[in-house]
Design an enzyme around this catalytic site. Sequence first.
Site, PDB file in Angstrom:
ATOM      1  N   LYS A  71      22.411  53.901 -64.690  1.00 29.32           N
ATOM      2  CA  LYS A  71      21.068  53.602 -65.204  1.00 29.32           C
ATOM      3  C   LYS A  71      20.170  54.835 -65.213  1.00 29.32           C
ATOM      4  CE  LYS A  71      20.829  48.783 -63.557  1.00 29.32           C
ATOM      5  NZ  LYS A  71      20.367  47.903 -64.625  1.00 29.32           N
ATOM      6  N   THR A  91      19.391  50.588 -68.486  1.00 31.44           N
ATOM      7  CA  THR A  91      18.149  50.535 -69.221  1.00 31.44           C
ATOM      8  C   THR A  91      17.054  51.284 -68.466  1.00 31.44           C
ATOM      9  OG1 THR A  91      18.702  48.448 -70.277  1.00 31.44           O
ATOM     10  CG2 THR A  91      16.383  48.945 -70.103  1.00 31.44           C
ATOM     11  N   ASN A 116      25.048  39.322 -62.430  1.00 30.44           N
ATOM     12  CA  ASN A 116      24.001  40.203 -61.904  1.00 30.44           C
ATOM     13  C   ASN A 116      22.633  39.739 -62.354  1.00 30.44           C
ATOM     14  OD1 ASN A 116      22.403  42.345 -63.705  1.00 30.44           O
ATOM     15  ND2 ASN A 116      24.319  41.870 -64.767  1.00 30.44           N
ATOM     16  N   MET A 118      19.994  42.194 -61.700  1.00 36.36           N
ATOM     17  CA  MET A 118      19.416  43.436 -61.189  1.00 36.36           C
ATOM     18  C   MET A 118      17.931  43.545 -61.575  1.00 36.36           C
ATOM     19  SD  MET A 118      22.142  44.544 -59.766  1.00 36.36           S
ATOM     20  CE  MET A 118      21.751  46.178 -59.208  1.00 36.36           C
ATOM     21  N   PHE A 120      16.518  45.449 -64.271  1.00 34.21           N
ATOM     22  CA  PHE A 120      16.090  46.793 -64.716  1.00 34.21           C
ATOM     23  C   PHE A 120      15.584  47.656 -63.554  1.00 34.21           C
ATOM     24  CE2 PHE A 120      14.858  45.510 -69.393  1.00 34.21           C
ATOM     25  CZ  PHE A 120      16.192  45.314 -69.674  1.00 34.21           C
ATOM     26  N   SER A 181      18.492  41.503 -72.021  1.00 38.52           N
ATOM     27  CA  SER A 181      18.806  41.258 -70.616  1.00 38.52           C
ATOM     28  C   SER A 181      18.232  39.902 -70.205  1.00 38.52           C
ATOM     29  CB  SER A 181      18.200  42.346 -69.725  1.00 38.52           C
ATOM     30  OG  SER A 181      18.229  41.898 -68.381  1.00 38.52           O
ATOM     31  N   ASN A 183      17.528  39.121 -67.263  1.00 39.28           N
ATOM     32  CA  ASN A 183      16.929  39.262 -65.931  1.00 39.28           C
ATOM     33  C   ASN A 183      15.493  39.783 -65.925  1.00 39.28           C
ATOM     34  OD1 ASN A 183      19.371  38.407 -64.670  1.00 39.28           O
ATOM     35  ND2 ASN A 183      20.218  40.415 -65.183  1.00 39.28           N
ATOM     36  N   THR A 184      14.912  39.969 -67.120  1.00 34.75           N
ATOM     37  CA  THR A 184      13.486  40.296 -67.218  1.00 34.75           C
ATOM     38  C   THR A 184      12.840  39.112 -67.921  1.00 34.75           C
ATOM     39  OG1 THR A 184      13.867  42.677 -67.284  1.00 34.75           O
ATOM     40  CG2 THR A 184      11.812  41.902 -68.248  1.00 34.75           C
ATOM     41  N   LYS A 219      20.715  46.030 -79.055  1.00 31.72           N
ATOM     42  CA  LYS A 219      21.709  45.308 -78.252  1.00 31.72           C
ATOM     43  C   LYS A 219      21.259  43.863 -78.087  1.00 31.72           C
ATOM     44  CE  LYS A 219      24.283  45.618 -73.903  1.00 31.72           C
ATOM     45  NZ  LYS A 219      24.589  46.469 -72.751  1.00 31.72           N
ATOM     46  N   ASN A 248      25.288  41.824 -74.673  1.00 27.15           N
ATOM     47  CA  ASN A 248      24.854  41.906 -73.283  1.00 27.15           C
ATOM     48  C   ASN A 248      25.556  40.793 -72.479  1.00 27.15           C
ATOM     49  OD1 ASN A 248      23.232  42.539 -70.964  1.00 27.15           O
ATOM     50  ND2 ASN A 248      21.687  43.316 -72.363  1.00 27.15           N
ATOM     51  N   GLY A 301      33.683  41.735 -71.748  1.00 21.41           N
ATOM     52  CA  GLY A 301      34.994  41.178 -71.446  1.00 21.41           C
ATOM     53  C   GLY A 301      36.166  42.017 -71.911  1.00 21.41           C
ATOM     54  N   TYR A 322      32.127  47.729 -68.782  1.00 21.92           N
ATOM     55  CA  TYR A 322      31.426  47.772 -67.500  1.00 21.92           C
ATOM     56  C   TYR A 322      32.291  47.052 -66.454  1.00 21.92           C
ATOM     57  CZ  TYR A 322      27.590  47.709 -64.099  1.00 21.92           C
ATOM     58  OH  TYR A 322      26.824  47.899 -62.983  1.00 21.92           O
ATOM     59  N   THR A 323      32.388  45.719 -66.562  1.00 19.67           N
ATOM     60  CA  THR A 323      33.099  44.932 -65.549  1.00 19.67           C
ATOM     61  C   THR A 323      34.583  45.309 -65.484  1.00 19.67           C
ATOM     62  OG1 THR A 323      31.510  43.185 -66.024  1.00 19.67           O
ATOM     63  CG2 THR A 323      33.415  42.576 -64.698  1.00 19.67           C
TER      64      THR A 323
HETATM   65  C1  LIG Z   1      25.440  45.060 -62.792  1.00 15.99           C
HETATM   66  C2  LIG Z   1      25.175  45.146 -64.258  1.00 15.99           C
HETATM   67  C3  LIG Z   1      24.024  45.770 -64.706  1.00 15.99           C
HETATM   68  C4  LIG Z   1      23.771  45.845 -66.083  1.00 15.99           C
HETATM   69  N1  LIG Z   1      22.636  46.475 -66.514  1.00 15.99           N
HETATM   70  C5  LIG Z   1      22.410  46.577 -67.848  1.00 15.99           C
HETATM   71  C6  LIG Z   1      21.262  47.256 -68.312  1.00 15.99           C
HETATM   72  O1  LIG Z   1      20.460  47.793 -67.538  1.00 15.99           O
HETATM   73  N2  LIG Z   1      21.065  47.320 -69.655  1.00 15.99           N
HETATM   74  C7  LIG Z   1      21.940  46.766 -70.552  1.00 15.99           C
HETATM   75  O2  LIG Z   1      21.733  46.855 -71.767  1.00 15.99           O
HETATM   76  N3  LIG Z   1      23.044  46.128 -70.138  1.00 15.99           N
HETATM   77  C8  LIG Z   1      23.301  46.028 -68.801  1.00 15.99           C
HETATM   78  N4  LIG Z   1      24.422  45.375 -68.381  1.00 15.99           N
HETATM   79  C9  LIG Z   1      25.313  44.745 -69.378  1.00 15.99           C
HETATM   80  C10 LIG Z   1      26.504  45.635 -69.757  1.00 15.99           C
HETATM   81  O3  LIG Z   1      26.095  46.826 -70.368  1.00 15.99           O
HETATM   82  C11 LIG Z   1      27.439  44.879 -70.712  1.00 15.99           C
HETATM   83  O4  LIG Z   1      26.753  44.627 -71.910  1.00 15.99           O
HETATM   84  C12 LIG Z   1      27.920  43.542 -70.141  1.00 15.99           C
HETATM   85  O5  LIG Z   1      28.192  43.664 -68.763  1.00 15.99           O
HETATM   86  C13 LIG Z   1      29.175  43.047 -70.836  1.00 15.99           C
HETATM   87  O6  LIG Z   1      30.247  43.958 -70.704  1.00 15.99           O
HETATM   88  P1  LIG Z   1      31.413  43.790 -69.605  1.00 15.99           P
HETATM   89  O7  LIG Z   1      31.957  42.409 -69.736  1.00 15.99           O
HETATM   90  O8  LIG Z   1      32.379  44.892 -69.928  1.00 15.99           O
HETATM   91  O9  LIG Z   1      30.768  44.007 -68.281  1.00 15.99           O
HETATM   92  C14 LIG Z   1      24.697  45.282 -67.013  1.00 15.99           C
HETATM   93  C15 LIG Z   1      25.862  44.670 -66.542  1.00 15.99           C
HETATM   94  C16 LIG Z   1      26.112  44.589 -65.187  1.00 15.99           C
HETATM   95  C17 LIG Z   1      27.380  43.917 -64.720  1.00 15.99           C
END
Ligand SMILES: Cc1cc2nc3c(=O)[nH]c(=O)nc-3n(C[C@H](O)[C@H](O)[C@H](O)COP(=O)(O)O)c2cc1C
Length: 341
Positions: A71, A91, A116, A118, A120, A181, A183-184, A219, A248, A301, A322-323
Amino acid sequence: MYKLLIRPLLFLIDPERVHHLSFTFLKLILGFKPLARLIGTFFTYQHPSLERELFGLHFKNPVGLAAGFDKDAKLVDKWGYLGFGFVEVGTVTPRPQAGNPKKRLFRLPKDKALINRMGFNNGGVEVVAERLRKMKKGDLIVGANIGKNKDTPNEKATEDYVICFEKLFEYVDYFVVNVSSPNTPGLRELQEKGPLTQLLLSLQDINQAKPEPKPLLLKVAPDLTDSQLDDIIEVCATARLDGLILNNTTIAREPLATVASKVEAIGNGGLSGGPLTARAQEVTSYVAERSPELPLIGVGGIMRPQDAAERLEAGASLVQVYTGFVYEGPGFAGRICRGLV
Ligand SMILES: Cc1cc2nc3c(=O)[nH]c(=O)nc-3n(C[C@H](O)[C@H](O)[C@H](O)COP(=O)(O)O)c2cc1C
């Protein structure tokens, strides 16, 4: 070795703590150039067929580290050693913010998933800009994912996005407007046609007035209906966006192998990883069929090289993880690249 030895140990520790420990560890070993190069020979996979030209940028391979992992751009010049072709920082918000109270990151190992909330958490745009100014990123493409502070009302959101855009403009290769997101509070309302068009046109006007405008992407969430996706495609055309990032995290909780009581106890947040594969694939196919000219970045995924291949076949030009990186370990990007070749 990661899955057999390291992951079981790491998964005994709180996920957010592991995240910070990994950063400290990677900073230490990748900060020492000869060691970083040696690690790079194990974890990177190069082949001419992996190279991509997109939005006027050259990507050495199509596999990126998704937003949210780095981040604050702390390791931004190091991800190339772990095989990534690009990284998206953020972000980022104008002012630093702590994010939601802990605990806010949870593993669902049975589903190879994370939840999550989180919120931001980030050091703010000044800190990130300063870090990016000092780094030597080499041939790695760096994008900035930008958002608004939690206490900025949606009516003033554009100002936040403009601040981040202006402050980071010199230092990144592309921008992503994050309105997805979960979470905001209220952020995802900005995905609606009216406010979204206004936000993106404001940013695009500023961008196009620059001598060399930067690629501007959006996004979105995987929870949009087909008709909302049709609106998004229309908005992309109106605002002359360079691409769309799909997707997302999801607020859905189906289908999960984890027992319902555990999922319920975790509470709110965005679900990512294995349970998102099918939906993200479906959304990519849907948008690619309706808007074949619009460049797409597929994320959500991607847990195996095969998932990345399918996402690219469905119409994505690049992918992000990411995951999958958390579950598969530091060699994941290189393995995807090898699998694609
Ligand atoms: C812990 C965590 C924090 C994330 N923070 C952000 C973020 O700050 N901004 C954003 O656009 N996506 C964020 N994402 C979403 C990822 O960029 C991605 O779009 C989403 O996890 C799906 O991909 P994945 O299945 O490979 O994890 C976050 C994901 C996780 C797991």
